[in-house]
Design an enzyme around this catalytic site. Structure first.
Site, PDB file in Angstrom:
ATOM      1  N   SER A 166       0.866  -1.177   0.000  1.00 52.42           N
ATOM      2  CA  SER A 166       0.000   0.000   0.000  1.00 52.42           C
ATOM      3  C   SER A 166       0.903   1.227   0.000  1.00 52.42           C
ATOM      4  CB  SER A 166      -0.890   0.007   1.246  1.00 52.42           C
ATOM      5  OG  SER A 166      -0.088   0.190   2.406  1.00 52.42           O
ATOM      6  N   ASN A 179      -4.580  -9.172   3.749  1.00 51.14           N
ATOM      7  CA  ASN A 179      -3.681  -8.301   4.507  1.00 51.14           C
ATOM      8  C   ASN A 179      -3.907  -8.460   6.013  1.00 51.14           C
ATOM      9  OD1 ASN A 179      -1.924  -6.270   5.290  1.00 51.14           O
ATOM     10  ND2 ASN A 179      -3.332  -4.606   4.818  1.00 51.14           N
ATOM     11  N   ASP A 190      -0.715  -1.566  -4.147  1.00 48.98           N
ATOM     12  CA  ASP A 190      -2.104  -1.838  -3.759  1.00 48.98           C
ATOM     13  C   ASP A 190      -2.852  -0.514  -3.576  1.00 48.98           C
ATOM     14  OD1 ASP A 190      -4.258  -3.414  -2.914  1.00 48.98           O
ATOM     15  OD2 ASP A 190      -3.615  -3.383  -0.813  1.00 48.98           O
ATOM     16  N   GLY A 223     -10.181  -7.629   0.291  1.00 52.13           N
ATOM     17  CA  GLY A 223     -10.779  -7.926   1.594  1.00 52.13           C
ATOM     18  C   GLY A 223     -10.866  -9.412   1.879  1.00 52.13           C
ATOM     19  N   GLY A 224      -9.817 -10.165   1.503  1.00 44.70           N
ATOM     20  CA  GLY A 224      -9.828 -11.622   1.651  1.00 44.70           C
ATOM     21  C   GLY A 224      -9.912 -12.121   3.093  1.00 44.70           C
ATOM     22  N   ASN A 276      -6.875 -10.741  -2.399  1.00 45.29           N
ATOM     23  CA  ASN A 276      -5.981  -9.949  -1.540  1.00 45.29           C
ATOM     24  C   ASN A 276      -6.193 -10.256  -0.061  1.00 45.29           C
ATOM     25  OD1 ASN A 276      -5.518  -8.742  -3.980  1.00 45.29           O
ATOM     26  ND2 ASN A 276      -6.027  -6.674  -3.329  1.00 45.29           N
ATOM     27  N   ASP A 321      -6.376   2.816  -8.249  1.00 43.26           N
ATOM     28  CA  ASP A 321      -7.720   2.795  -7.686  1.00 43.26           C
ATOM     29  C   ASP A 321      -8.404   4.131  -7.960  1.00 43.26           C
ATOM     30  OD1 ASP A 321     -10.018   2.743  -6.231  1.00 43.26           O
ATOM     31  OD2 ASP A 321      -9.100   2.168  -4.329  1.00 43.26           O
ATOM     32  N   GLY A 358     -10.461  -5.516   6.164  1.00 46.22           N
ATOM     33  CA  GLY A 358     -10.483  -5.703   7.612  1.00 46.22           C
ATOM     34  C   GLY A 358     -11.477  -6.790   8.003  1.00 46.22           C
ATOM     35  N   GLU A 391      -9.987  -0.493 -10.583  1.00 51.56           N
ATOM     36  CA  GLU A 391     -11.083  -0.785  -9.642  1.00 51.56           C
ATOM     37  C   GLU A 391     -12.342  -0.013  -9.987  1.00 51.56           C
ATOM     38  OE1 GLU A 391     -10.222  -1.042  -5.438  1.00 51.56           O
ATOM     39  OE2 GLU A 391     -12.129  -0.124  -4.902  1.00 51.56           O
TER      40      GLU A 391
HETATM   41  P1  13P Z   1      -7.916  -7.516   4.124  1.00 51.37           P
HETATM   42  O1  13P Z   1      -7.044  -6.648   4.963  1.00 51.37           O
HETATM   43  O2  13P Z   1      -9.335  -7.472   4.548  1.00 51.37           O
HETATM   44  O3  13P Z   1      -7.405  -8.915   4.015  1.00 51.37           O
HETATM   45  O4  13P Z   1      -7.899  -6.895   2.663  1.00 51.37           O
HETATM   46  C1  13P Z   1      -6.708  -6.829   1.937  1.00 51.37           C
HETATM   47  C2  13P Z   1      -6.872  -6.093   0.663  1.00 51.37           C
HETATM   48  O5  13P Z   1      -7.880  -6.152   0.011  1.00 51.37           O
HETATM   49  C3  13P Z   1      -5.731  -5.309   0.177  1.00 51.37           C
HETATM   50  O6  13P Z   1      -6.052  -4.558  -0.944  1.00 51.37           O
END
Ligand code: 13P
Length: 287
Positions: free
Chosen positions: A49, A231, A84, A208-209, A229, A105, A178, A135
């Site tokens: 990021s 994180n 990202d 947002g995996g 993704n 984005d 998150g 996006e």
């Molecule tokens: P999370 O932090 O929810 O896994 O999302 C990661 C993400 O989408 C990074 O772009």
């Protein structure tokens, strides 16, 4: 050597699996992810990021660290270094610094402006052989101070952006960054289905995996998602393992204060998280 994400994602789309993008924060994170990918023979995308880039002393530092690690650790699997949620300026800076992939984005711009800026970056990335993620429909939640409202993308707008020649497309389908709230409605598979029908072979990206149940991940992959993704989940795993080490008083025993010892359980926790995700996404052995 770093590679564009194009080939690995086209293969994933055709083979009905997904490649994980794991965000990095420092040397330990990067090493843990690269070693796991190599051990499992999985292609991998390292996400950075803009905030993490700044934290790691700028994009050229990140490029130097990742290239050095690929060489020193003897990494043979395909690795893409990817910006990202980049701003237009951030994308240009990463391209100049040697990233092999960028996300622009533009989801918060009016669609016309998103198209104009994406179009310009498509031309630059094509010329340099880099992959570009665009996006449509802001992803909800907060990431690095950028707060999105969790929109569901308009499939026709997705098609407009896909037709510009981007490599992969992130579309909001009710996913958020998150942890997911208790009352989360889940992913909108009707929207994903409509997007895939209009965009055909375009690899789709699920942000947002963290915390998306396994059955929803599998269904999303079956409907064209080829990049996922992750994180927060690595951050939570790292924090929990570090807390356990400190709470057990291990930093007070012998040389337990050595930073290489303090950070080791967190690194192992990141490795376990990445492995679990690669298994779920089906990318093991696909390098
Ligand atoms: P999370 O932090 O929810 O896994 O999302 C990661 C993400 O989408 C990074 O772009």
């Amino acid at each position: 050597m770093l590679v564009s994400a194009k080939e690995m994602l086209n293969k994933a789309k055709a083979g009905k699996y997904a490649v994980g993008q794991f965000n990095i924060n420092n040397l330990e994170w990067t090493k843990a992810i690269l070693q796991t990918a190599e051990e499992l023979k999985s292609p991998v995308i390292l996400g950075v990021s803009e905030g993490a880039g700044k934290y790691m002393c700028g994009y050229t530092t990140v490029v130097g660290m990742v290239n050095g690690m690929i060489k020193e650790l003897g990494i043979t699997v395909p690795v893409a270094l990817h910006l990202d949620h980049g701003s237009y300026e951030g994308a240009k800076a990463c391209i100049a610094a040697g990233f092999s992939s960028v996300m622009f984005d533009g989801s918060h711009y009016p669609i016309e402006e998103n198209i104009e800026k994406t179009k310009e970056l498509v031309a630059t990335c094509n010329e340099l052989g880099l992959s570009l993620e665009a996006e449509v429909g802001a992803i909800g939640g907060e990431e690095d101070g950028v707060i999105g409202s969790g929109e569901v993308a308009d499939p026709k707008e997705c098609k407009m952006i896909a037709d510009l020649g981007v490599t992969m497309l992130a579309a909001g389908i009710g996913n958020i960054h998150g942890k997911y709230p208790e009352n989360w409605a889940g992913l909108s598979f009707d929207t994903l289905d409509a997007i895939q029908q209009l965009t055909g072979d375009m690899p789709l990206v699920l942000h947002g995996g963290t915390g998306i149940p396994a059955d929803m991940i599998k269904k999303a992959i079956s409907l064209g998602v080829s990049k996922i993704n992750v994180n927060t989940e690595c951050q939570l795993a790292f924090a929990a393992a570090t807390r356990e080490y400190i709470e057990a008083g291990k930093d007070l025993q012998g040389k337990g204060f050595d930073p290489r010892k303090i950070l080791a359980p967190g690194v192992e926790a990141i490795k376990a998280t990445v492995k679990e995700k690669m298994e779920l996404f089906g990318s093991i052995g696909k390098a």
